[in-house]
Design a protein around this motif. Sequence first.
Motif, PDB file in Angstrom:
ATOM      1  N   TYR A 151      -7.377  18.931  -2.815  1.00 53.71           N
ATOM      2  CA  TYR A 151      -6.990  18.618  -1.441  1.00 53.71           C
ATOM      3  C   TYR A 151      -5.909  17.535  -1.421  1.00 53.71           C
ATOM      4  N   GLU A 152      -6.071  16.528  -2.274  1.00 58.30           N
ATOM      5  CA  GLU A 152      -5.049  15.482  -2.374  1.00 58.30           C
ATOM      6  C   GLU A 152      -3.724  16.073  -2.858  1.00 58.30           C
ATOM      7  N   GLU A 153      -3.818  17.022  -3.783  1.00 54.33           N
ATOM      8  CA  GLU A 153      -2.618  17.701  -4.285  1.00 54.33           C
ATOM      9  C   GLU A 153      -1.918  18.457  -3.156  1.00 54.33           C
ATOM     10  N   LEU A 154      -2.709  19.114  -2.315  1.00 55.91           N
ATOM     11  CA  LEU A 154      -2.136  19.852  -1.194  1.00 55.91           C
ATOM     12  C   LEU A 154      -1.422  18.912  -0.224  1.00 55.91           C
ATOM     13  N   LEU A 155      -2.061  17.799   0.121  1.00 51.26           N
ATOM     14  CA  LEU A 155      -1.445  16.851   1.055  1.00 51.26           C
ATOM     15  C   LEU A 155      -0.139  16.299   0.493  1.00 51.26           C
ATOM     16  N   ASN A 156      -0.119  16.028  -0.806  1.00 46.99           N
ATOM     17  CA  ASN A 156       1.104  15.517  -1.418  1.00 46.99           C
ATOM     18  C   ASN A 156       2.189  16.588  -1.497  1.00 46.99           C
ATOM     19  N   ALA A 157       1.788  17.852  -1.504  1.00 50.69           N
ATOM     20  CA  ALA A 157       2.772  18.932  -1.464  1.00 50.69           C
ATOM     21  C   ALA A 157       3.296  19.142  -0.041  1.00 50.69           C
ATOM     22  N   LEU A 158       2.433  18.933   0.955  1.00 45.72           N
ATOM     23  CA  LEU A 158       2.843  19.132   2.344  1.00 45.72           C
ATOM     24  C   LEU A 158       3.720  17.996   2.855  1.00 45.72           C
ATOM     25  N   TYR A 159       3.374  16.748   2.490  1.00 43.80           N
ATOM     26  CA  TYR A 159       4.024  15.588   3.102  1.00 43.80           C
ATOM     27  C   TYR A 159       4.954  14.882   2.121  1.00 43.80           C
ATOM     28  N   HIS A 160       6.114  14.481   2.635  1.00 42.85           N
ATOM     29  CA  HIS A 160       7.114  13.797   1.820  1.00 42.85           C
ATOM     30  C   HIS A 160       6.751  12.330   1.625  1.00 42.85           C
ATOM     31  N   ASP A 161       6.472  11.636   2.738  1.00 37.76           N
ATOM     32  CA  ASP A 161       6.302  10.184   2.662  1.00 37.76           C
ATOM     33  C   ASP A 161       5.309   9.683   3.706  1.00 37.76           C
ATOM     34  N   HIS A 162       4.344  10.494   4.033  1.00 34.70           N
ATOM     35  CA  HIS A 162       3.361  10.099   5.044  1.00 34.70           C
ATOM     36  C   HIS A 162       2.096   9.607   4.346  1.00 34.70           C
ATOM     37  N   PRO A 163       1.563   8.451   4.744  1.00 34.74           N
ATOM     38  CA  PRO A 163       0.397   7.899   4.048  1.00 34.74           C
ATOM     39  C   PRO A 163      -0.888   8.703   4.211  1.00 34.74           C
ATOM     40  N   VAL A 164      -0.914   9.716   5.083  1.00 37.42           N
ATOM     41  CA  VAL A 164      -2.104  10.561   5.157  1.00 37.42           C
ATOM     42  C   VAL A 164      -2.343  11.266   3.821  1.00 37.42           C
ATOM     43  N   ALA A 165      -1.279  11.395   3.018  1.00 37.38           N
ATOM     44  CA  ALA A 165      -1.405  12.053   1.717  1.00 37.38           C
ATOM     45  C   ALA A 165      -1.933  11.117   0.636  1.00 37.38           C
ATOM     46  N   HIS A 166      -2.054   9.836   0.958  1.00 31.13           N
ATOM     47  CA  HIS A 166      -2.519   8.882  -0.046  1.00 31.13           C
ATOM     48  C   HIS A 166      -4.043   8.843  -0.102  1.00 31.13           C
ATOM     49  N   PRO A 167      -4.613   8.634  -1.276  1.00 26.83           N
ATOM     50  CA  PRO A 167      -6.073   8.525  -1.376  1.00 26.83           C
ATOM     51  C   PRO A 167      -6.578   7.301  -0.619  1.00 26.83           C
ATOM     52  N   ILE A 168      -7.639   7.476   0.150  1.00 23.21           N
ATOM     53  CA  ILE A 168      -8.159   6.388   0.977  1.00 23.21           C
ATOM     54  C   ILE A 168      -8.569   5.193   0.127  1.00 23.21           C
ATOM     55  N   ALA A 169      -9.129   5.448  -1.040  1.00 21.97           N
ATOM     56  CA  ALA A 169      -9.560   4.353  -1.917  1.00 21.97           C
ATOM     57  C   ALA A 169      -8.402   3.735  -2.684  1.00 21.97           C
ATOM     58  N   GLY A 170      -7.210   4.345  -2.601  1.00 22.98           N
ATOM     59  CA  GLY A 170      -6.072   3.857  -3.358  1.00 22.98           C
ATOM     60  C   GLY A 170      -6.085   4.392  -4.778  1.00 22.98           C
ATOM     61  N   THR A 171      -5.295   3.780  -5.619  1.00 18.72           N
ATOM     62  CA  THR A 171      -5.243   4.135  -7.038  1.00 18.72           C
ATOM     63  C   THR A 171      -5.590   2.898  -7.860  1.00 18.72           C
ATOM     64  N   ILE A 172      -5.836   3.106  -9.143  1.00 24.32           N
ATOM     65  CA  ILE A 172      -6.125   1.966 -10.022  1.00 24.32           C
ATOM     66  C   ILE A 172      -4.966   0.971  -9.967  1.00 24.32           C
ATOM     67  N   ALA A 173      -3.739   1.495  -9.945  1.00 26.13           N
ATOM     68  CA  ALA A 173      -2.562   0.620  -9.919  1.00 26.13           C
ATOM     69  C   ALA A 173      -2.431  -0.108  -8.587  1.00 26.13           C
ATOM     70  N   SER A 174      -2.686   0.592  -7.471  1.00 17.76           N
ATOM     71  CA  SER A 174      -2.467  -0.038  -6.160  1.00 17.76           C
ATOM     72  C   SER A 174      -3.500  -1.125  -5.865  1.00 17.76           C
ATOM     73  N   ILE A 175      -4.754  -0.915  -6.261  1.00 15.76           N
ATOM     74  CA  ILE A 175      -5.759  -1.945  -5.961  1.00 15.76           C
ATOM     75  C   ILE A 175      -5.586  -3.177  -6.843  1.00 15.76           C
ATOM     76  N   ALA A 176      -4.850  -3.024  -7.956  1.00 14.67           N
ATOM     77  CA  ALA A 176      -4.579  -4.184  -8.813  1.00 14.67           C
ATOM     78  C   ALA A 176      -3.744  -5.223  -8.078  1.00 14.67           C
ATOM     79  N   ALA A 177      -2.980  -4.777  -7.067  1.00 16.20           N
ATOM     80  CA  ALA A 177      -2.109  -5.689  -6.314  1.00 16.20           C
ATOM     81  C   ALA A 177      -2.839  -6.378  -5.165  1.00 16.20           C
ATOM     82  N   ILE A 178      -4.106  -6.042  -4.949  1.00 11.53           N
ATOM     83  CA  ILE A 178      -4.865  -6.607  -3.832  1.00 11.53           C
ATOM     84  C   ILE A 178      -5.554  -7.894  -4.274  1.00 11.53           C
TER      85      ILE A 178
END
Length: 419
Positions: A151-178
């Motif tokens: 489902y995440e793959e589908l959203l990333n294929a549908l949307y260019h730059d909309h955050p609805v395609a991002h995982p709600i929990a974030g990624t290992i890399a993104s939460i490192a910046a929090i």
Amino acid sequence: MSTAFSRKLNETLIRATTSSGLKITILPKPGFHKTEIHLAVGFGSIDESGAKGTNGLPQGTAHFLEHMLFENEAADPSTAFARLGAQVNAYTAADVTVYYFSTTDPWQPAADLLFHLVLEPTILAAGVTKEKQIIAREIQMYEDDVNDLMYEELLNALYHDHPVAHPIAGTIASIAAIDEVLLRTAHETYYVPANMHLMVVGDVDPAAVIAAAEHHPAFRNGTKKPVSHVRPEDHRPAKTEVTKKKDIKNDMLMLGVKFDRPMTKTCFENDVEEIAWAFLFDSLFGKASPNYQDLIRKGLVNEAFEATAQCEPDYGHIVVYTETKKPASAAKALWNLLDTASNRLDLARFETAKRRLIGNYVQTFNNVSALAGFVLDYELEDVDVFDLIEAIDKITLDDLRALLPKLSIDARTTITYHR
């Protein structure tokens, strides 16, 4: 304070707004033993970075903040609620974070605890470090779930730059910046009364609920509501096809169509459209339909088959999913059904689906826990659920046919996972 009454449901909704800007909706249920209270914050994953005009917060910030409100070395919040006879939980979605509890004991002590928990957190560096490890494991669990991944793959294929395609929990890399400073800033920005909604369902005194929120010290800080960002996108998807090999039992197929969202539509109109899509899918390939039975007989779909639509102000799409023995043939057959849907819609099936949905809504009003979340979803959009139920009766087959031009060929994406 205002009151709305539905003759069809024999139910009442009471609405109020406190001096601090907190919106309150109460659905009294005289004679019911359980009380359910939800406190919603207008902060979710779509408020994070990834599109023009957003606030630059790392992906996963809203979800991380939800976790931190339950991080307390001195006293576990769940245990504190349990001592009051209440069960507490929370969730983060694309556009909202909700904290809620249910109880058969007096609701006031648990509500007081909830208000303090959500609005007066203690966010420390040590707690953030500890929670990063917990959330990292949670993210890894999501990544191991092939359905979530697809489902995440589908959203990333549908949307260019909309955050609805991002995982709600974030990624290992993104939460490192929090860190604790960022979380405190996010809390100060979004966790303000004017950006919150209190939903109460049960045998309660509405005046007492409103007074409790009006006079609670936690709700006295800040009245400014954060600016929401609209992110229009080209209706064409970022990718039209993705094929991958996975360690799975059955091949998996997911079809998506991205809508070109007109920003002039109201939330009410979007909700009616979403229901109309559900009727269209049920009539076209609901599990009792001849089309579905034919797809099953040919081995093109199985019992996992489902079709859904999501219609929001600045994004929207449909998703058709199935496990299949013949992914290429299944995709061809399903696209053909959608392309020829205008001639396949059945009035009898449509009317049956309409009666069934209204019946499901009526049954929901007898389940306090389900009812609180159900009504809150619409209240957050300023949509009156009573009006929405009345609008369902007015949907026609012509309304369903009017949706079909949205299924344009240049808005389609196909995701296939092979064994």
